[in-house]
Design a protein around this motif. Structure first.
Motif, mmCIF file in Angstrom:
data_model
loop_
_atom_site.group_PDB
_atom_site.id
_atom_site.type_symbol
_atom_site.label_atom_id
_atom_site.label_comp_id
_atom_site.label_asym_id
_atom_site.label_seq_id
_atom_site.Cartn_x
_atom_site.Cartn_y
_atom_site.Cartn_z
ATOM 1 N N ASP A 283 0.837 -1.197 0.000
ATOM 2 C CA ASP A 283 0.000 0.000 0.000
ATOM 3 C C ASP A 283 0.873 1.249 0.000
ATOM 4 O OD1 ASP A 283 -2.276 -1.562 0.050
ATOM 5 O OD2 ASP A 283 -2.601 -1.350 2.210
ATOM 6 N N GLU A 284 1.986 1.183 0.724
ATOM 7 C CA GLU A 284 2.886 2.341 0.793
ATOM 8 C C GLU A 284 3.520 2.629 -0.570
ATOM 9 O OE1 GLU A 284 4.525 5.674 1.818
ATOM 10 O OE2 GLU A 284 3.138 4.590 3.117
ATOM 11 N N ALA A 285 3.903 1.574 -1.286
ATOM 12 C CA ALA A 285 4.478 1.762 -2.626
ATOM 13 C C ALA A 285 3.433 2.364 -3.575
ATOM 14 C CB ALA A 285 4.994 0.440 -3.175
ATOM 15 N N PHE A 286 2.196 1.915 -3.454
ATOM 16 C CA PHE A 286 1.117 2.469 -4.280
ATOM 17 C C PHE A 286 0.909 3.944 -3.948
ATOM 18 C CE2 PHE A 286 -3.471 3.419 -4.777
ATOM 19 C CZ PHE A 286 -3.534 3.337 -6.169
ATOM 20 N N ARG A 287 0.825 4.235 -2.660
ATOM 21 C CA ARG A 287 0.637 5.617 -2.211
ATOM 22 C C ARG A 287 1.765 6.503 -2.735
ATOM 23 N NH1 ARG A 287 0.551 4.467 2.791
ATOM 24 N NH2 ARG A 287 -1.629 3.904 2.813
ATOM 25 N N ALA A 288 2.993 6.038 -2.642
ATOM 26 C CA ALA A 288 4.156 6.818 -3.104
ATOM 27 C C ALA A 288 4.080 7.050 -4.618
ATOM 28 C CB ALA A 288 5.452 6.107 -2.735
ATOM 29 N N ALA A 289 3.673 6.028 -5.365
ATOM 30 C CA ALA A 289 3.572 6.161 -6.821
ATOM 31 C C ALA A 289 2.475 7.160 -7.210
ATOM 32 C CB ALA A 289 3.294 4.801 -7.464
ATOM 33 N N VAL B 274 1.235 9.674 -5.262
ATOM 34 C CA VAL B 274 1.654 11.022 -4.850
ATOM 35 C C VAL B 274 2.689 11.560 -5.836
ATOM 36 C CG1 VAL B 274 2.883 12.322 -3.067
ATOM 37 C CG2 VAL B 274 1.056 10.743 -2.416
ATOM 38 N N SER B 275 3.664 10.747 -6.185
ATOM 39 C CA SER B 275 4.700 11.173 -7.119
ATOM 40 C C SER B 275 4.107 11.527 -8.480
ATOM 41 C CB SER B 275 5.747 10.070 -7.274
ATOM 42 O OG SER B 275 6.672 10.409 -8.276
ATOM 43 N N GLY B 276 3.260 10.643 -8.993
ATOM 44 C CA GLY B 276 2.671 10.856 -10.315
ATOM 45 C C GLY B 276 1.744 12.055 -10.388
ATOM 46 N N LEU B 277 0.977 12.264 -9.332
ATOM 47 C CA LEU B 277 0.025 13.371 -9.330
ATOM 48 C C LEU B 277 0.670 14.687 -8.911
ATOM 49 C CD1 LEU B 277 -3.180 11.618 -7.944
ATOM 50 C CD2 LEU B 277 -2.492 11.999 -10.326
ATOM 51 N N SER B 278 1.905 14.639 -8.434
ATOM 52 C CA SER B 278 2.640 15.851 -8.074
ATOM 53 C C SER B 278 3.345 16.475 -9.279
ATOM 54 C CB SER B 278 3.690 15.530 -6.995
ATOM 55 O OG SER B 278 3.059 15.063 -5.829
ATOM 56 N N ARG B 279 3.398 15.760 -10.358
ATOM 57 C CA ARG B 279 4.078 16.254 -11.559
ATOM 58 C C ARG B 279 3.176 17.197 -12.341
ATOM 59 N NH1 ARG B 279 5.999 10.300 -12.931
ATOM 60 N NH2 ARG B 279 7.761 10.231 -11.498
ATOM 61 N N LYS B 280 3.824 18.010 -13.173
ATOM 62 C CA LYS B 280 3.054 18.903 -14.036
ATOM 63 C C LYS B 280 2.138 18.071 -14.957
ATOM 64 C CE LYS B 280 3.491 22.751 -17.198
ATOM 65 N NZ LYS B 280 4.397 23.702 -17.843
ATOM 66 N N GLN B 281 2.708 17.049 -15.583
ATOM 67 C CA GLN B 281 1.907 16.109 -16.398
ATOM 68 C C GLN B 281 1.548 14.937 -15.491
ATOM 69 O OE1 GLN B 281 2.459 15.801 -20.307
ATOM 70 N NE2 GLN B 281 0.985 14.149 -20.492
ATOM 71 N N LYS B 282 0.302 14.889 -15.049
ATOM 72 C CA LYS B 282 -0.149 13.886 -14.089
ATOM 73 C C LYS B 282 -0.106 12.487 -14.704
ATOM 74 C CE LYS B 282 -1.407 17.338 -11.464
ATOM 75 N NZ LYS B 282 -0.320 18.003 -10.820
ATOM 76 N N SER B 283 0.317 11.512 -13.910
ATOM 77 C CA SER B 283 0.320 10.123 -14.368
ATOM 78 C C SER B 283 0.422 9.198 -13.168
ATOM 79 C CB SER B 283 1.494 9.864 -15.312
ATOM 80 O OG SER B 283 2.716 9.951 -14.607
#
Length: 154
Positions: free
Chosen positions: A12-18, A20-29
């Motif tokens: 769950d932590e790896a999913f959460r990190a992925a 947060v990281s993806g949605l923190s970018r200018k181009q969301k993914s």
């Protein structure tokens, strides 16, 4: 023989990190690896059966037409390592053509799909050792220590 593994699970932590990281970018993914649960695998398999989706059908035809040549190239006692094993349909064709294959290592991120594939292939080829590995093969991973050549990184 099928060797049972303690599948590497995505936490769950790896999913959460992925996320947060993806949605923190200018181009969301969000990395597509998170789509490969049982439902995602079912949807992908359904897509591969659509008439307009030709890659799987074309690849299966190529393997079918060349399985004997591939088996001759591999020789007797081959070890087959497959990245992105998925449903293993094409691989099953190759295994059937191989002469006394020694070991099959299907590697996939979709644990549910891999378990089904492993079970089906182990039943069809009872003399073949099948050692499934759940891993994201786009990143480095270690082979389990139970393998005779596990000192190598793939």
């Amino acid at each position: 023989m099928t060797l049972e593994l303690g599948f590497q699970t995505r936490s769950d932590e790896a999913f959460r990190a992925a996320v947060v990281s993806g949605l923190s970018r200018k181009q969301k993914s969000i990395p597509c690896c998170w789509l490969y649960d049982a439902r995602g695998s079912d949807l992908f398999n359904a897509i591969t059966r659509i008439e307009d989706y030709y890659p799987t059908r074309t690849e299966t035809e190529i393997v079918s037409q060349n399985a004997r040549d591939m088996a001759n190239f591999c020789g007797e006692g081959a070890v087959l390592l497959e990245y992105g094993a998925g449903s293993g349909i094409k691989t099953e064709i190759l295994i059937d053509a191989l002469r006394a294959p020694r070991l099959y290592l299907p590697i996939d991120i979709a644990a549910d799909e891999l378990a089904q594939t492993t079970s089906r292939i182990a039943k069809r080829f009872p003399r073949l050792d099948v050692f499934p590995i759940v891993a994201d093969f786009t990143r480095d991973f270690d082979l389990p220590p139970a393998l005779p050549f596990s000192d190598r990184r793939w």
